[in-house]
Each structure stands twice: as structure tokens, then as C-alpha cells.
Write a protein that holds these residues in place. Structure first.
Motif, PDB file in Angstrom:
ATOM      1  N   VAL A  35      14.413 -70.108  98.208  1.00 13.20           N
ATOM      2  CA  VAL A  35      15.402 -71.163  97.984  1.00 13.20           C
ATOM      3  C   VAL A  35      15.873 -71.131  96.533  1.00 13.20           C
ATOM      4  O   VAL A  35      17.072 -71.235  96.237  1.00 13.20           O
ATOM      5  CB  VAL A  35      14.826 -72.552  98.337  1.00 13.20           C
ATOM      6  CG1 VAL A  35      15.774 -73.660  97.892  1.00 13.20           C
ATOM      7  CG2 VAL A  35      14.569 -72.661  99.838  1.00 13.20           C
ATOM      8  N   SER A  36      14.927 -70.971  95.614  1.00 16.50           N
ATOM      9  CA  SER A  36      15.275 -70.894  94.193  1.00 16.50           C
ATOM     10  C   SER A  36      16.220 -69.735  93.919  1.00 16.50           C
ATOM     11  O   SER A  36      17.219 -69.888  93.209  1.00 16.50           O
ATOM     12  CB  SER A  36      14.001 -70.739  93.360  1.00 16.50           C
ATOM     13  OG  SER A  36      14.302 -70.534  91.996  1.00 16.50           O
ATOM     14  N   CYS A  39      19.753 -70.461  95.082  1.00 16.51           N
ATOM     15  CA  CYS A  39      20.428 -71.401  94.170  1.00 16.51           C
ATOM     16  C   CYS A  39      20.850 -70.720  92.874  1.00 16.51           C
ATOM     17  O   CYS A  39      21.979 -70.919  92.395  1.00 16.51           O
ATOM     18  CB  CYS A  39      19.505 -72.577  93.863  1.00 16.51           C
ATOM     19  SG  CYS A  39      19.159 -73.663  95.265  1.00 16.51           S
ATOM     20  N   TRP A 119      15.863 -68.489 103.749  1.00 22.91           N
ATOM     21  CA  TRP A 119      15.781 -69.482 102.685  1.00 22.91           C
ATOM     22  C   TRP A 119      16.661 -69.135 101.496  1.00 22.91           C
ATOM     23  O   TRP A 119      17.034 -70.039 100.726  1.00 22.91           O
ATOM     24  CB  TRP A 119      14.322 -69.712 102.317  1.00 22.91           C
ATOM     25  CG  TRP A 119      13.607 -70.324 103.484  1.00 22.91           C
ATOM     26  CD1 TRP A 119      12.646 -69.726 104.255  1.00 22.91           C
ATOM     27  CD2 TRP A 119      13.843 -71.611 104.061  1.00 22.91           C
ATOM     28  NE1 TRP A 119      12.257 -70.567 105.266  1.00 22.91           N
ATOM     29  CE2 TRP A 119      12.986 -71.741 105.173  1.00 22.91           C
ATOM     30  CE3 TRP A 119      14.695 -72.669 103.751  1.00 22.91           C
ATOM     31  CZ2 TRP A 119      12.951 -72.877 105.970  1.00 22.91           C
ATOM     32  CZ3 TRP A 119      14.669 -73.806 104.547  1.00 22.91           C
ATOM     33  CH2 TRP A 119      13.808 -73.897 105.633  1.00 22.91           C
ATOM     34  N   ASN A 120      17.050 -67.878 101.307  1.00 21.83           N
ATOM     35  CA  ASN A 120      18.158 -67.582 100.385  1.00 21.83           C
ATOM     36  C   ASN A 120      19.424 -68.259 100.891  1.00 21.83           C
ATOM     37  O   ASN A 120      20.204 -68.829 100.117  1.00 21.83           O
ATOM     38  CB  ASN A 120      18.412 -66.074 100.300  1.00 21.83           C
ATOM     39  CG  ASN A 120      17.453 -65.324  99.399  1.00 21.83           C
ATOM     40  OD1 ASN A 120      17.484 -64.097  99.338  1.00 21.83           O
ATOM     41  ND2 ASN A 120      16.587 -66.033  98.676  1.00 21.83           N
ATOM     42  N   GLY A 123      19.230 -72.012 100.208  1.00 27.63           N
ATOM     43  CA  GLY A 123      19.524 -72.320  98.807  1.00 27.63           C
ATOM     44  C   GLY A 123      21.003 -72.200  98.486  1.00 27.63           C
ATOM     45  O   GLY A 123      21.577 -73.035  97.771  1.00 27.63           O
ATOM     46  N   SER A 124      21.647 -71.180  99.041  1.00 26.76           N
ATOM     47  CA  SER A 124      23.080 -70.981  98.809  1.00 26.76           C
ATOM     48  C   SER A 124      23.895 -72.122  99.416  1.00 26.76           C
ATOM     49  O   SER A 124      24.822 -72.644  98.787  1.00 26.76           O
ATOM     50  CB  SER A 124      23.526 -69.644  99.399  1.00 26.76           C
ATOM     51  OG  SER A 124      22.822 -68.562  98.824  1.00 26.76           O
ATOM     52  N   PHE A 126      22.832 -75.109 100.081  1.00 22.80           N
ATOM     53  CA  PHE A 126      22.570 -76.319  99.289  1.00 22.80           C
ATOM     54  C   PHE A 126      23.534 -76.406  98.111  1.00 22.80           C
ATOM     55  O   PHE A 126      24.105 -77.467  97.826  1.00 22.80           O
ATOM     56  CB  PHE A 126      21.129 -76.306  98.792  1.00 22.80           C
ATOM     57  CG  PHE A 126      20.827 -77.379  97.769  1.00 22.80           C
ATOM     58  CD1 PHE A 126      20.595 -78.683  98.155  1.00 22.80           C
ATOM     59  CD2 PHE A 126      20.783 -77.066  96.409  1.00 22.80           C
ATOM     60  CE1 PHE A 126      20.329 -79.673  97.213  1.00 22.80           C
ATOM     61  CE2 PHE A 126      20.519 -78.043  95.463  1.00 22.80           C
ATOM     62  CZ  PHE A 126      20.292 -79.350  95.872  1.00 22.80           C
TER      63      PHE A 126
END
Length: 303
Positions: A35-36, A39, A119-120, A123-124, A126
Motif C-alpha cells: 500500500v505504501s 501511494c 495492494w499497490n 494504495g494507488s 486511495f
């Protein structure tokens, strides 16, 4: 002038060790790390789009504005690598080398790929739905820049073109990861990361995780002709296949074949800095010179 760097063989040994570490990481940590990464890369995508929001330059000096955009975009991958976040496309090199070296089961590699992809993307999205909804891309010239860029990425090229761009892209992205690991000081790492990423952006190649920001943001601002179905068909599938080949085959497999094929064990990378360095124990029960600790400290924290 002298440079404190690892050799190519030492780097690919470190890549294999990092691939093992990634493939065995707890899934909750992979989730947070992925996720990080999504983002952090989205920040750079936003900067690239704002740089492209220059109508006169786009019409009269398109090459110049693309070059400027390419010069600023690499800070995204720098933040990812230096913080140890997990980028889906970088995993194609790391885990492939670990599997080829028979230090990681293939099914753990595939699980890592699946989790980092999902989860990439989270994050994107988000960033697109929450952070970028703050109004920055709601009005021209920024809104038009988003629509124009998304159209050039998705509507204009065909499937084959996007697939080939995906190969070139992740070949360069994984080289950036390789060079980022090769340098043993901060400046060397940043310089090593910067130029391959500059190359892929300036050449207009396609990166599946960057597209997770570029194309959904285009959908968000109501770009004509772009739908979720089109994004999946042309923004994910051909780019993903190309990225796997570029990172896993052209980069990971090539360097494994050149430097690790005949090596059964993986020595800890790092060179002796002076004859007076003392040996200290490592977690694996091996020993390494004190002067080499700096080289080994960040090995697991790579894209």
C-alpha cells in the motif's frame, strides 16, 4: 575519484537474498508495504501530470516537456526503494532470481506477486479517490493534462504496442533497482535509481503500477472513451505481461544466468574496506567484516 560500489555478481547475490526475504515476509507486512509503495509512486505520477499541464509546450515542444517530466518522476521510485516498500514490478526480478537459485518455492513467489499487485492497486486508488480529490486535478489545465495523458496511454496504442512498452519499462525499472542496490552510499543509490527511470518515462513506456494512478485518475475526471473494462484490457493485461518479461526475464534471469548459475550458496555481499577490520557474527552464523556491515544493512529493504 573513487566509488564504493558492489560488483555485478555481489548485487545479484543480494537480489537473490532479498527475493528470499520478500517471499517469506509475513502477509500483513507485505500488505502495508505494498500500500505504501502504491501511494508513494502515485505522488510521482501526480507530479508528472502537473508538469505536463503546459499546453504551449505540449503543442510546440512536446519532447522538451516530456524530458522535464521524466527528470522529476524518478523521485517516486527513490522513496520506495529507500524506505523498503514493496513494488509489484520490482518483485519480478527479486523473487525470480530467488526461485531460479532454488532458495524460494515458486508458489511463494506467485503469492507475493498477487498480494503486492492488489495492494499497490489499493494504495494507488486511495491516492486517486482521497488525496487527489482535493481539487488539484478538477480544473484546467491539469484536468486536460490528465485526460490527454490517459487517452495517449489507453485509447491510441493497440495491445501489442502496450505489451512491448511494458517490456522496455520494467527492464529499466529493475535495472534501477539493481543500481540502487549496487551503490553503498545514499548519493550513489539515488543516482543509480534516477537515470533508468528517466529513460523509461522519456521513452513513453508503460508501467503497470504507474498506470494504476494515471488511468483511474483519467476515469475519475471523465475522460471520453476510457472505461474500467478498457483499463483492465489495455492498462493492466498487456502492461503486466510485458513487465513480467522485462523484469523477470531480461533483468532477473539474465543476471542470474551470468553470475549465479553455477553458485550453490549465496555469500554475503560486501567488500573489506581495510585490513584492520574485525569480523562480527551475522544472523546466519557466518562472519563478515565490520567494514561490510554498511553494505549489508539495507539488502532486504529493496523494491
Amino acid at each position: 575519484m573513487s566509488f564504493d560500489t558492489l560488483s555485478a555478481q555481489e548485487v545479484i547475490e543480494a537480489v537473490a537474498r532479498s527475493g528470499v526475504q520478500k517471499g517469506n515476509m509475513r502477509l500483513d507486512k507485505v500488505f502495508l508495504s505494498s500500500v505504501s509503495a502504491g501511494c508513494l509512486l502515485a505522488f510521482a505520477c501526480g507530479t508528472a501530470l502537473s508538469t505536463n499541464a503546459s499546453p504551449w509546450y505540449s503543442d510546440n515542444a512536446a519532447g522538451l516537456i516530456r524530458t522535464i517530466s521524466a527528470l522529476v518522476f524518478p523521485y517516486g521510485l527513490c522513496m520506495i526503494i529507500l524506505t523498503g516498500a514493496d513494488l509489484f514490478t520490482g518483485s519480478f526480478m527479486y523473487t525470480t532470481v530467488a526461485v531460479l537459485q532454488r532458495k524460494l518455492p515458486w508458489w511463494k513467489m506467485l503469492i507475493h506477486w498477487a498480494v503486492t499487485f492488489l495492494w499497490n492497486l489499493a494504495g494507488s486508488l486511495f491516492m486517486v479517490g482521497i488525496i487527489f480529490d482535493g481539487g488539484f486535478f478538477d480544473a484546467d489545465p491539469f484536468k486536460s493534462a490528465v485526460s490527454t495523458f490517459a487517452t495517449k496511454k489507453q485509447v491510441t496504442p493497440d495491445f501489442r504496442m502496450i505489451f512491448l512498452r511494458g517490456i522496455g519499462c520494467n527492464w529499466l525499472v529493475c535495472l534501477a533497482c539493481f543500481f540502487g542496490m549496487q551503490g553503498r552510499d545514499l548519493a550513489s543509490k539515488i543516482m543509480g535509481i534516477w537515470w533508468p527511470i528517466f529513460a523509461f518515462v522519456s521513452l513513453g513506456f508503460d508501467h503497470v503500477v504507474a498506470n494504476m494512478t494515471f488511468i483511474p485518475l483519467g476515469i475519475w475526471v471523465d475522460t471520453p472513451g476510457i472505461t474500467v473494462g478498457l483499463y483492465i484490457w489495455k492498462g493492466i493485461i498487456p502492461t503486466l505481461l510485458g513487465n513480467i518479461i522485462g523484469g523477470g526475464l531480461f533483468c532477473g534471469t539474465y543476471y542470474w544466468y551470468m553470475y549465479l548459475l553455477d553458485i550453490k550458496t549465496l555469500p554475503i555481499p560486501g567488500r573489506t574496506k581495510s585490513a584492520s577490520d574485525t569480523e562480527v557474527p551475522t544472523p546466519e552464523g557466518m562472519s563478515v567484516k565490520n567494514g561490510d556491515i554498511e553494505a549489508n544493512a539495507g539488502i532486504p529493504n529493496q523494491v
